[in-house]
Motif scaffolding. Structure first.
Motif, PDB file in Angstrom:
ATOM      1  N   ILE A  26      60.192 -12.295  17.807  1.00  6.84           N
ATOM      2  CA  ILE A  26      60.256 -10.729  16.975  1.00  6.84           C
ATOM      3  C   ILE A  26      61.440 -10.541  16.395  1.00  6.84           C
ATOM      4  O   ILE A  26      61.673  -9.533  15.584  1.00  6.84           O
ATOM      5  CB  ILE A  26      60.226  -9.830  18.178  1.00  6.84           C
ATOM      6  N   GLU A  62      55.188  -6.076  10.462  1.00  7.55           N
ATOM      7  CA  GLU A  62      55.227  -5.113  11.717  1.00  7.55           C
ATOM      8  C   GLU A  62      54.622  -4.038  11.134  1.00  7.55           C
ATOM      9  O   GLU A  62      53.717  -3.470  11.853  1.00  7.55           O
ATOM     10  CB  GLU A  62      56.580  -4.897  11.961  1.00  7.55           C
ATOM     11  N   GLY A  70      51.195  -2.412  12.634  1.00 12.82           N
ATOM     12  CA  GLY A  70      51.202  -0.892  13.150  1.00 12.82           C
ATOM     13  C   GLY A  70      50.055  -0.326  12.379  1.00 12.82           C
ATOM     14  O   GLY A  70      49.475   0.462  13.080  1.00 12.82           O
ATOM     15  N   TYR A 110      62.863   1.820   8.484  1.00 13.45           N
ATOM     16  CA  TYR A 110      61.466   2.306   8.893  1.00 13.45           C
ATOM     17  C   TYR A 110      61.063   3.610   8.063  1.00 13.45           C
ATOM     18  O   TYR A 110      61.967   4.124   7.798  1.00 13.45           O
ATOM     19  CB  TYR A 110      61.254   2.601  10.215  1.00 13.45           C
ATOM     20  N   PRO A 128      54.340  -0.733  16.545  1.00  9.85           N
ATOM     21  CA  PRO A 128      54.696  -1.301  15.482  1.00  9.85           C
ATOM     22  C   PRO A 128      54.841  -0.493  14.124  1.00  9.85           C
ATOM     23  O   PRO A 128      53.803  -0.128  13.814  1.00  9.85           O
ATOM     24  CB  PRO A 128      54.141  -2.643  15.625  1.00  9.85           C
ATOM     25  N   ARG A 181      63.789  -3.019  19.652  1.00 12.42           N
ATOM     26  CA  ARG A 181      62.482  -3.920  19.209  1.00 12.42           C
ATOM     27  C   ARG A 181      61.845  -4.072  20.422  1.00 12.42           C
ATOM     28  O   ARG A 181      60.853  -5.048  20.731  1.00 12.42           O
ATOM     29  CB  ARG A 181      63.079  -4.979  18.549  1.00 12.42           C
ATOM     30  N   HIS A 239      59.260  -2.298  21.344  1.00 18.87           N
ATOM     31  CA  HIS A 239      57.565  -2.047  20.956  1.00 18.87           C
ATOM     32  C   HIS A 239      56.953  -3.180  20.637  1.00 18.87           C
ATOM     33  O   HIS A 239      55.988  -3.432  20.980  1.00 18.87           O
ATOM     34  CB  HIS A 239      57.594  -1.082  19.836  1.00 18.87           C
ATOM     35  N   LEU A 240      58.000  -4.352  20.046  1.00 18.62           N
ATOM     36  CA  LEU A 240      57.145  -5.551  19.712  1.00 18.62           C
ATOM     37  C   LEU A 240      57.074  -6.716  20.854  1.00 18.62           C
ATOM     38  O   LEU A 240      56.427  -7.339  21.098  1.00 18.62           O
ATOM     39  CB  LEU A 240      58.059  -6.322  18.373  1.00 18.62           C
TER      40      LEU A 240
END
Lengths: 296, 167
Positions: free
Chosen positions: A65, A73, A77, A112, A130, A164, A166-167
Motif C-alpha cells: 500500500i 487507488e 475506489g 486526492y 479507496p 492509508r 482504508h487501503l
C-alpha cells in the motif's frame, strides 16, 4: 524341486489347523492415544502456520500500500463506489471542502479529490473508501447536533486516508479471505474457528489506527474552528444510547467510546486547544434530516 | 453476557459442538465397545470363518446371512479429521468408527445365523462404504457402513431339533 522354507530344512507342509474361537483383539485396528492430545497438536500446528502466513501477508500488504499509485487507488475506489447505493450530497460536500481548505499545504491528502456520499440506513457509521470517497450513513447524521460534530466525523475519516488505513484494511481483508479460501476451500469447518481469532488479533492493531485517525480529526477540527468543541459529543451520545459494557469492545475493531473520549480530551489539553461554542447545524443539513423524519 | 454469546455465535457454536462431540461421542463410543465385547463373547460358539467350506460338517442347509451397520462421525472426530487432512497421516479418529461398524455388522450377521440354528458361518466377507458420499463436507454428516455376509451352515442335528421346536 521344492524350496526349503523352514529353518530346519523341512519342506513346507500344510497342516490342518485346529480352530479355536476367540474374541477379536480390538487393539489392532484402532490407534491408541488420546484424541484430545492429537487435536491440540494439530490445532496448534495449524494456528502456527496460519499465524505465520498472516504476519507475512501483513508485511506484504503494508509494503504494497505504500507503493500503490494514486491512479490505481482511484480506479479501485470507483469500482467500490459503484456498488454502494449512496447519493452524492452537496450539503455534506460543502462541509468537507471547508475542512479540506485547512489541510497543511504539503499534506499528501491534497492530491486526492474527495467526495462525500450519503447512505440511507439507520446504522450510525461512516467509512473511507479507496480513491477519496467518504460514505456517511444517515443514522450517524441523525445523531449530530452541530456542524463541529460533523467536521469531527469527516476529519476522522480524512485521518484514515492520511494514514492509508482504508487501503490497509482492504488489502488485508482481501488477502486473508483469499488465503483462507485457498487453504480450506469449501470443505472445512476450521476457518469458522480461526477467523474470529485472527480478527481479535487484528483488533488491537486497528484500535491504534482509530485513535490515530481521531487525533488527525481533532487537529483538523482545531485548524478549522480555532477550538475543539464537538469533538467528543458523538461518543458521549453513543455511550448514552446503548447500554455500555467494556466487554463488548474487547474484540471490536474500534476502541470503546469512553477511552476514545478520554484520549481526545488529553490530546486537546496537551496542545492547549480550547473548548469553544459549537455552531448549530446549517439549514441545508437540517433539511436532509427533516426529509428523513417525514419519511418515517 | 447474553449479548456476548449472540455477538460471538460464530465462534462459540463450533466450540460448543466440539465439546459436545468429544464428551457425548466419546461416551457413546466407549459404551458401544463394551457392548461389542460382551456380545462377541456370547457368540463365540458361532464362529464366522473365511473358508469356503467346512470339511466334516454335516450340513443340512446353507443359507446366505448378512448384517450391516452404519456408524456416524461426530463433530469432534470430523474436526480432527479435517485437521488431519491438512497435515497428512493416519486419520485415527475415523479408525474406531470403521472398527465399530465392522464388528457390529459381523455380530448382526451372527444374530441372524443363530436364529436359523446355524453353528458356523463360512465364506464370510466384509465390505465397507461411505454413506452421504461426503464424509468431510461441511453441511452433511458423514457415516461409514460395513456389511458382512457369508453362508450360514445349519447342521443336520440342529435342523431336526429346530423343526421339532417349530411343531
Amino acid at each position: 524341486m521344492a524350496r526349503p522354507l523352514c529353518p530346519k530344512g523341512q519342506r513346507f507342509q500344510v497342516r490342518p489347523v485346529k480352530f479355536r474361537p476367540r474374541v477379536a483383539d480390538d487393539s489392532v485396528n484402532v490407534s491408541k492415544g488420546n484424541p484430545l492430545r492429537e487435536f491440540c497438536l494439530l490445532f496448534a500446528g495449524l494456528a502456527g502456520v496460519v499465524f505465520a502466513g498472516y504476519m507475512l501477508l501483513a508485511l506484504l500488504t503494508s509494503w504494497a500500500i505504500k507503493s500503490l499509485p494514486l491512479e490505481a487507488e482511484t480506479w479501485l475506489g470507483e469500482m467500490m463506489v459503484r456498488d454502494i447505493p449512496g447519493k452524492a450530497s452537496p450539503a455534506l460536500q460543502k462541509r468537507l471542502d471547508a475542512l479540506l481548505e485547512h489541510l497543511p499545504k504539503d499534506s499528501p491528502l491534497r492530491k486526492y479529490k474527495f467526495r462525500v456520499y450519503l447512505l440511507d440506513t439507520d446504522e450510525a457509521n461512516a467509512v473511507a473508501l479507496p480513491g477519496g470517497a467518504i460514505v456517511v450513513y444517515k443514522g450517524l447524521l441523525n445523531m449530530l447536533d452541530s456542524e463541529n460534530e460533523l467536521s469531527m466525523v469527516l476529519g476522522h475519516e480524512l485521518g484514515h486516508f492520511a494514514h492509508r488505513d482504508h487501503l490497509r484494511r482492504l488489502g488485508k481483508g482481501l488477502v486473508l479471505n483469499a488465503a483462507m479460501w485457498l487453504i480450506f476451500g469449501k470443505v472445512a469447518g476450521s476457518e469458522q474457528l480461526l477467523f474470529p481469532l485472527l480478527a481479535g488479533l487484528d483488533s488491537r492493531y486497528s484500535k491504534g489506527q482509530e485513535e490515530a485517525a481521531d487525533a488527525f480529526g481533532l487537529r483538523l477540527l482545531y485548524l478549522r474552528y480555532g477550538h475543539v468543541a464537538g469533538a467528543t459529543e458523538f461518543f458521549r451520545k453513543i455511550l448514552e444510547k446503548d447500554d455500555y459494557s467494556r466487554f463488548k469492545y474487547l474484540l471490536s475493531t474500534h476502541p470503546d467510546p469512553k477511552s476514545r473520549m478520554e484520549h481526545l480530551k488529553i490530546l486537546a489539553q496537551r496542545n492547549g486547544w480550547p473548548e469553544g461554542r459549537p455552531a448549530p447545524l446549517g439549514p441545508d443539513l437540517k433539511a436532509l434530516l427533516e426529509k428523513n423524519d417525514s419519511k418515517k | 453476557m447474553l449479548d456476548f454469546f449472540i455477538r460471538y455465535m460464530d465462534l462459540l457454536l463450533p466450540i460448543c459442538l466440539l465439546v459436545l462431540g468429544y464428551i457425548i461421542g466419546g461416551m457413546l463410543e466407549r459404551r458401544h465397545f463394551r457392548s461389542l465385547k460382551a456380545r462377541e463373547l456370547r457368540f463365540l460358539v458361532l464362529p464366522a470363518v473365511t473358508f469356503r467350506n467346512m470339511p466334516g460338517h454335516e450340513t443340512a442347509k446353507g443359507e446366505l446371512v448378512m448384517g450391516s451397520a452404519v456408524i456416524s462421525v461426530d463433530y469432534f472426530k470430523r474436526f480432527l479429521a479435517i485437521l488431519r487432512n491438512i497435515f497428512g497421516g493416519r486419520v485415527s479418529s475415523y479408525e474406531s468408527l470403521v472398527d465399530r461398524a465392522r464388528r457390529e455388522a459381523i455380530l448382526r450377521m451372527k444374530e441372524q445365523a443363530s436364529r436359523m440354528g446355524a453353528d458356523i458361518i463360512v465364506n464370510m466377507r466384509i465390505e465397507t462404504s461411505a454413506i452421504g458420499n461426503a464424509a468431510n463436507s461441511r453441511r452433511s454428516v458423514g457415516s461409514v457402513e460395513a456389511i458382512a455376509y457369508g453362508t450360514a451352515l445349519v447342521p443336520k442335528r440342529a435342523e431336526i431339533s429346530g423343526a421339532a421346536s417349530e411343531i
